[in-house]
Design a protein around this motif. Structure first.
Motif: not given
Lengths: 223, 463
Positions: B364, B226-228, B368, A21-22, B224, B263, A45-46, B220-221, A40-43, B217, B425, B372, B259-260, A72
């Protein structure tokens, strides 16, 4: 025979990108494909997809379908779906976090267990240490990295920075060359004992990768 | 057209009428045309569906229409689903149904979208039309001002979106089980005085190696997530998110942090922060400066409310985040099955021609809950529906995903392999508004009634 392969106008290769991860898998891909960088890339998923077209030589365009796989470890066997039909792999670690290099062994093993070339050999993989721009990043001794590549069967190792755009093209170039070689081998029929010798030759290639990298370390030093 | 052979007396006739009006209808796939042979007696499994869908009286699973979304614009059908909605959701007086059933022109708030499947959304009452909204607003006011709140009635009113933004924080708390003032106070102090001190410590030496891994973990998340939305970069918001995730993960050891999940917490933080910002609930964004000046007391309330409501919300999702994420895999599988029934052409394009697996894009969506795929305020609207739906909302979610995917059907089937998956995607939702979510949920509701009440419609009985 090999030249007849190259006459084909276009090749499409699926390459999977894995690692903890990361470690910057998405960043490397975004830099490589779109030449952009963001913190700012989001993690992921999948899995995320990108496509990179390379004018390999006068006769051939190589299209790389890059599968950016979430770091992950929660998927279990689900990754099998993502790895399927891949012909090349990239395992990424973060040079500023030692433990991500420790995980490389596991990621490589995961790839080798889940996907093989048609001839039964492991797919060619490169090892990428990312974030060489960070002050906390540590370069491991080349001999150590060469040995690791030899042991795990990586084509080569590279220290890169997605942020500074350092060494990523070289790394991917090496991988694509190896994929093309493998495909040329396969086209030659694969009945000769040469195929069997391949395990031994992966050791050599690891050293080649290391040698290449010594140049690239200088390169990233310049950046 | 093969499809017309399905015509039969009664409800099916309306479908064939509609179909003859619709454009771009593809022929039935082979498997479905086989089902035409017994055109008569209703199946014992289908009676509850009589009023829901013209195909309801058909006799086997194979009668599910791949073109159902084209055939539902008949005004006389439009109000039907509410009669059959299981449980108490959506059961509002008849007068409302009939009024909304005729509101088609006013429903066309998103007239720009020409995809014929959207006509199905009009099958449901338009919740975005002013009259419907004012009716629901009146109901909401009445419900919230009574001494004993009728939670089921509240779910009904808010399923299609909490009609008044100011009420949303309160409604979410009530529907998540924190209705009474005393229990709310108790929960808030439990969070601040017990959970934080016992679970969240900054000192790494107090964490086990597994805990440390999870902490890392999450750390780290969080930056990053909801970066918008710039609000999530405010240090106090990041701390709230970090704490909620870490405490939740420790209290849910079967999954831990995955992860997720980060979100999924964001709509709760967004809504409860908004409650403390004057005027915020009326707009689609939160002012960073205003949020930065909230007091610590405010923050503890926001954090506690978000934590408890999220915990309640995520309760039924346990299986989604355990090893190999079996709950998500099941959802994706169901989605694929559903799309195969609803839009066979789209399904076969994705699977056979483009050689794309649903897992590659829908993982995804399920992991989530579509957060996303569009902006956060739109997810807040979707969460209104999910929170009102109750613990079974993940069943509905699969239908929402199906509505989402089929909406882009015409474009998807033009794209080849890599392009197709890249498009899937990043479906173009940047221009979407709340009414697009209204349409997805309405469509999902219609389909859910069709399939869930009559499981034989799905080919695989284990689904």
């Amino acid at each position: 025979m090999a030249s007849s392969m190259n006459k084909r106008r276009e090749r499409l290769f699926k390459v999977i990108v894995t690692g903890d991860v990361a470690t910057g898998k998405s960043s490397i891909i975004k830099r490589y494909v779109h030449d952009v960088f963001s913190t700012h890339y989001k993690a992921t998923i999948g899995v995320d997809f990108s496509l990179k077209a390379l004018q390999w030589d006068d006769d051939m365009v190589v299209r790389l379908q890059l599968w950016d796989i979430a770091g992950q470890e929660r998927f279990g066997n689900m990754t099998r779906v993502f790895y399927k039909e891949a012909v090349g792999g990239v395992v990424v670690y973060d040079m500023s976090r030692n433990q991500t290099l420790d995980s490389v062994r596991r990621w490589k093993k995961d790839i080798d267990e889940k996907v093989l070339m048609n001839d039964g050999r492991p797919i060619p993989c490169i090892l990428i240490g990312n974030k060489s721009d960070l002050p906390a990043s540590v370069s491991r001794p080349a001999a150590e990295m060469d040995a690791l590549c030899q042991e795990l069967g990586f084509v080569g190792w590279f220290e890169t920075s997605a942020k500074n755009n350092s060494n990523i093209d070289t790394a991917m170039q090496t991988l694509v060359s190896r994929i093309l070689e493998r495909h040329a081998d396969a086209a030659q029929g694969g009945v000769k004992s040469g195929n069997v010798v391949s395990l031994g030759s992966s050791g050599q290639s690891g050293q080649q990768g290391g040698a290449q990298n010594k140049q690239s370390q200088k390169k990233s030093g310049c950046c | 057209m093969v499809f017309r052979k399905l015509s039969r007396p009664g409800s099916a006739r309306r479908v064939s009428d509609n179909v003859s009006d619709a454009s771009g209808i593809e022929p039935l796939p082979q498997s479905l045309s086989q089902a035409e042979t017994p055109p008569s007696s209703p199946s014992p499994a289908s009676p509850p569906l009589h009023n829901i869908h013209p195909f309801a009286s058909a006799s086997s699973s194979t009668t599910l229409p791949p073109v159902s979304h084209y055939g539902l614009s008949n005004a006389s059908d439009r109000a039907a689903p509410q009669h059959e909605r299981p449980g108490s959701h959506y059961q509002e007086p008849d007068d409302r149904r009939s009024r909304e059933g005729t509101g088609l022109p006013g429903d066309n708030v998103n007239g720009s979208n020409s995809n014929p499947m959207l006509s199905a959304a009009h099958h449901m009452p338009s919740h975005s039309s002013p009259s419907s909204k004012s009716v629901r607003l009146g109901k909401l006011d009445k419900l919230l001002s009574s001494n004993t709140i009728d939670v089921d009635a509240l779910r009904n009113v808010c399923w299609s979106g909490v009609p008044q933004n100011d009420s949303r924080p309160r409604v979410w708390r009530i529907l998540c089980g924190f209705a009474k003032a005393d229990s709310l106070q108790r929960k808030r102090s439990e969070y601040a005085q017990q959970l934080i001190p016992s679970y969240y410590h900054d000192d790494p030496t107090r964490r086990s190696s597994d805990e440390e891994k999870m902490w890392h973990q999450i750390s780290i998340d969080v930056p990053r997530t909801c970066t918008s939305e710039p609000v999530f970069r405010i240090p106090r918001v990041a701390l709230a998110l970090q704490r909620i995730l870490y405490i939740w993960a420790l209290k849910h050891p079967a999954s831990g942090y995955v992860q997720g999940i980060n979100d999924l917490v964001t709509p709760f933080i967004w809504v409860f922060v908004g409650e403390h910002i004057a005027g915020a609930s009326q707009s689609l964004s939160l002012d960073v400066e205003a949020v930065s000046t909230l007091s610590e007391q405010d923050w503890l309330e926001i954090e506690a409310d978000a934590y408890w409501c999220f915990t309640k919300f995520a309760d039924p999702l346990a299986e989604h985040y355990t090893f190999a994420q079996p709950g998500i895999q099941k959802m994706v599988y169901r989605l694929e099955e559903l799309v195969r029934r609803l839009d066979a052409k789209l399904h076969s394009h994705i699977i056979l021609e483009a050689n794309v697996q649903f897992l590659q894009f829908a993982f995804r969506w399920c992991n989530c809950l579509l957060l996303r795929e569009w902006s956060l305020p739109l997810s807040v609207r979707l969460f209104d529906t999910y929170i009102s739906e109750g613990p079974q909302f993940s069943v509905l979610h699969v239908y929402v995903c199906a509505a989402f995917l089929t909406r882009f059907s015409t474009t998807v089937i033009e794209k080849d392999s890599t392009e197709c998956v890249m498009y899937l995607q990043n479906l173009p939702t940047s221009e979407w508004t709340v009414s697009d979510i209204d349409m997805l949920t309405s469509q999902a509701y219609v389909w859910k009634c069709m399939f869930e009440d009559s499981p034989s419609h799905l080919s695989n009985p284990t689904l």
